[in-house]
Design a protein around this motif. Structure first.
Motif, short mmCIF file in Angstrom:
data_model
loop_
_atom_site.label_atom_id
_atom_site.label_comp_id
_atom_site.label_asym_id
_atom_site.label_seq_id
_atom_site.Cartn_x
_atom_site.Cartn_y
_atom_site.Cartn_z
N ARG A 21 -3.08 106.62 8.97
CA ARG A 21 -2.11 106.21 9.99
C ARG A 21 -2.80 106.13 11.34
N ILE A 22 -2.63 105.00 12.00
CA ILE A 22 -3.08 104.81 13.38
C ILE A 22 -1.87 104.32 14.15
N SER A 23 -1.42 105.09 15.11
CA SER A 23 -0.19 104.77 15.83
C SER A 23 -0.28 105.27 17.26
N PRO A 24 0.63 104.83 18.12
CA PRO A 24 0.60 105.26 19.52
C PRO A 24 0.78 106.76 19.70
N HIS A 25 1.53 107.37 18.77
CA HIS A 25 1.77 108.82 18.88
C HIS A 25 2.23 109.35 17.53
N PHE A 26 2.30 110.67 17.40
CA PHE A 26 2.81 111.29 16.18
C PHE A 26 4.33 111.14 16.17
N LEU A 69 7.29 123.42 2.95
CA LEU A 69 6.92 124.15 4.17
C LEU A 69 7.10 123.21 5.37
N PRO A 70 8.00 123.53 6.29
CA PRO A 70 8.24 122.66 7.45
C PRO A 70 6.99 122.52 8.31
N HIS A 71 6.78 121.31 8.83
CA HIS A 71 5.58 121.06 9.64
C HIS A 71 5.79 119.87 10.56
N HIS A 72 4.94 119.80 11.58
CA HIS A 72 5.06 118.72 12.57
C HIS A 72 3.86 118.77 13.51
N TRP A 73 3.29 117.61 13.83
CA TRP A 73 2.29 117.48 14.89
C TRP A 73 2.96 116.78 16.06
N GLY A 85 -4.51 105.26 20.60
CA GLY A 85 -3.58 105.89 19.69
C GLY A 85 -4.11 107.12 18.97
N VAL A 86 -3.34 107.60 18.01
CA VAL A 86 -3.74 108.75 17.22
C VAL A 86 -4.06 108.28 15.80
N GLN A 87 -4.92 109.04 15.13
CA GLN A 87 -5.39 108.63 13.80
C GLN A 87 -5.35 109.82 12.85
N ALA A 88 -4.81 109.61 11.68
CA ALA A 88 -4.72 110.68 10.68
C ALA A 88 -4.84 110.10 9.28
N ILE A 89 -5.33 110.93 8.36
CA ILE A 89 -5.30 110.59 6.93
C ILE A 89 -4.40 111.61 6.27
N ILE A 90 -3.41 111.14 5.51
CA ILE A 90 -2.42 112.03 4.90
C ILE A 90 -2.43 111.82 3.39
N LEU A 91 -2.70 112.91 2.68
CA LEU A 91 -2.73 112.93 1.21
C LEU A 91 -1.55 113.76 0.72
N LYS A 92 -0.73 113.19 -0.16
CA LYS A 92 0.42 113.91 -0.71
C LYS A 92 0.38 113.85 -2.23
N PHE A 93 0.65 115.00 -2.86
CA PHE A 93 0.61 115.06 -4.32
C PHE A 93 1.54 116.16 -4.80
N ASP A 94 2.02 116.01 -6.01
CA ASP A 94 2.90 117.01 -6.62
C ASP A 94 2.10 117.79 -7.67
N SER A 95 2.68 118.87 -8.15
CA SER A 95 2.02 119.65 -9.21
C SER A 95 2.27 119.02 -10.57
N ASP A 96 3.23 118.11 -10.63
CA ASP A 96 3.59 117.43 -11.87
C ASP A 96 3.24 115.96 -11.72
N PHE A 97 2.20 115.52 -12.43
CA PHE A 97 1.76 114.14 -12.36
C PHE A 97 2.45 113.34 -13.48
N ASN A 98 3.64 112.88 -13.19
CA ASN A 98 4.41 112.11 -14.18
C ASN A 98 4.50 112.85 -15.52
N GLY A 99 4.77 114.15 -15.43
CA GLY A 99 4.93 114.96 -16.62
C GLY A 99 3.68 115.71 -17.04
#
Length: 289
Positions: A21-26, A69-73, A85-99
């Motif tokens: 993500r590259i954007s003007p702000h969080f 867990l609540p969070h915010h930048w 702007g600001v730059q971030a890489i965000i990785l999201k994953f679950d413990s269950d990968f389609n079963g």
């Protein structure tokens, strides 16, 4: 502060998501979700909220966040935002990968233990941060089985690293199943809009449509800190970033940060950071030489 629930969905062709993500702000509000999240801040500065932990951050900030867990930048003001702007890489994953419960495999026991620790949020720094950014950048363009192997490599690197800091304390329990009104979101907006100036418990209680006694109890139950503690930690987070500037003056920073007396500023600063503002400034100068 009451977080909002954000529901994420992965592509039908992918079992987890990663994006740059590259954007003007969080712009993402104080929130939570059922996925684990690894966020790397490559550009930007402000205040970071993870559970009941509030700290300043700059470039090279990385946090592994547990489920729900609540969070915010947050950018404190326009001048905190780089011109590009600001730059971030965000990785999201679950413990269950389609079963498929990939992390329950015996070979992944270290990762499983890591994810348990992530319930409190983990800051990742040093050489580990550098390694992980490189791996996350590779993952952005990876396809097929390479995506899974890179994800496991990223998590294994964190699992064996000693460059980790636990953020939220053990006493904090996220109130993510609270179906009450958005009153704490209004309080959060009030705090972030006014913390550098006049801010009061009475006004915050009014914003929440509660009397002061009820509000204090309500706030501490949900955040495990008092209203004043949270305001002061946000102010000190701001003060830390101001003190990083070469031309900053400790006394000026005191009043710019919303404190009315230097003695209260010094006392609060030391309580939050473990050092006085002058010592903090001196250490920064030594690191810069």
């Amino acid at each position: 502060m009451k977080p909002i629930l954000i529901k994420n969905s992965s592509s039908p062709n992918h079992s987890f998501s990663i994006e740059e993500r590259i954007s003007p702000h969080f712009s993402v509000p104080y929130h939570f979700h059922k996925e684990y999240e690894l966020t790397a801040i490559l550009k930007g500065q402000g205040s970071r909220f993870v559970g009941n932990n509030i700290r300043s951050f700059e470039n090279t900030d990385m946090v592994l966040i547990g489920k729900n867990l609540p969070h915010h930048w947050h950018n404190d003001k326009d001048s905190d935002v780089p011109s590009d702007g600001v730059q971030a890489i965000i990785l999201k994953f679950d413990s269950d990968f389609n079963g498929v419960r990939l992390f329950d495999l015996p070979e992944n026991y270290q990762i499983r233990k890591l994810l348990d620790k992530a319930a409190n949020g983990l800051r990742i720094y040093g050489d580990t941060f550098t390694k992980l950014v490189s791996l996350m950048q590779s993952l952005l363009t990876a396809t097929g089985p390479d995506r899974i192997s890179l994800l496991l490599k990223i998590l294994q690197e964190i699992a064996v690293s000693e460059e980790l800091e636990i953020l939220s304390n053990d006493g904090y329990v996220p109130k993510t199943k609270d179906n009450e009104s958005d009153r704490m979101n209004r309080v959060y907006e009030y705090i972030m809009t006014n913390y550098l100036g006049d801010i009061s418990l009475a006004k915050a209680a009014s914003v929440a449509c509660m009397n002061e006694a009820a509000f204090c109890k309500y706030f501490k139950k949900r955040y495990t800190k008092t209203f004043i503690q949270v305001v002061n930690e946000i102010r000190i987070s701001y003060a830390c970033r101001e003190l990083m500037k070469d031309d900053s003056n400790v006394t000026e920073v005191c009043y710019q940060s919303g404190f009315n007396t230097f003695s209260n500023f010094t006392k609060t600063f030391k309580k939050v950071t473990g050092t006085s503002p002058r010592e903090y400034k001196t250490k920064l100068k030594k690191l810069g030489n």
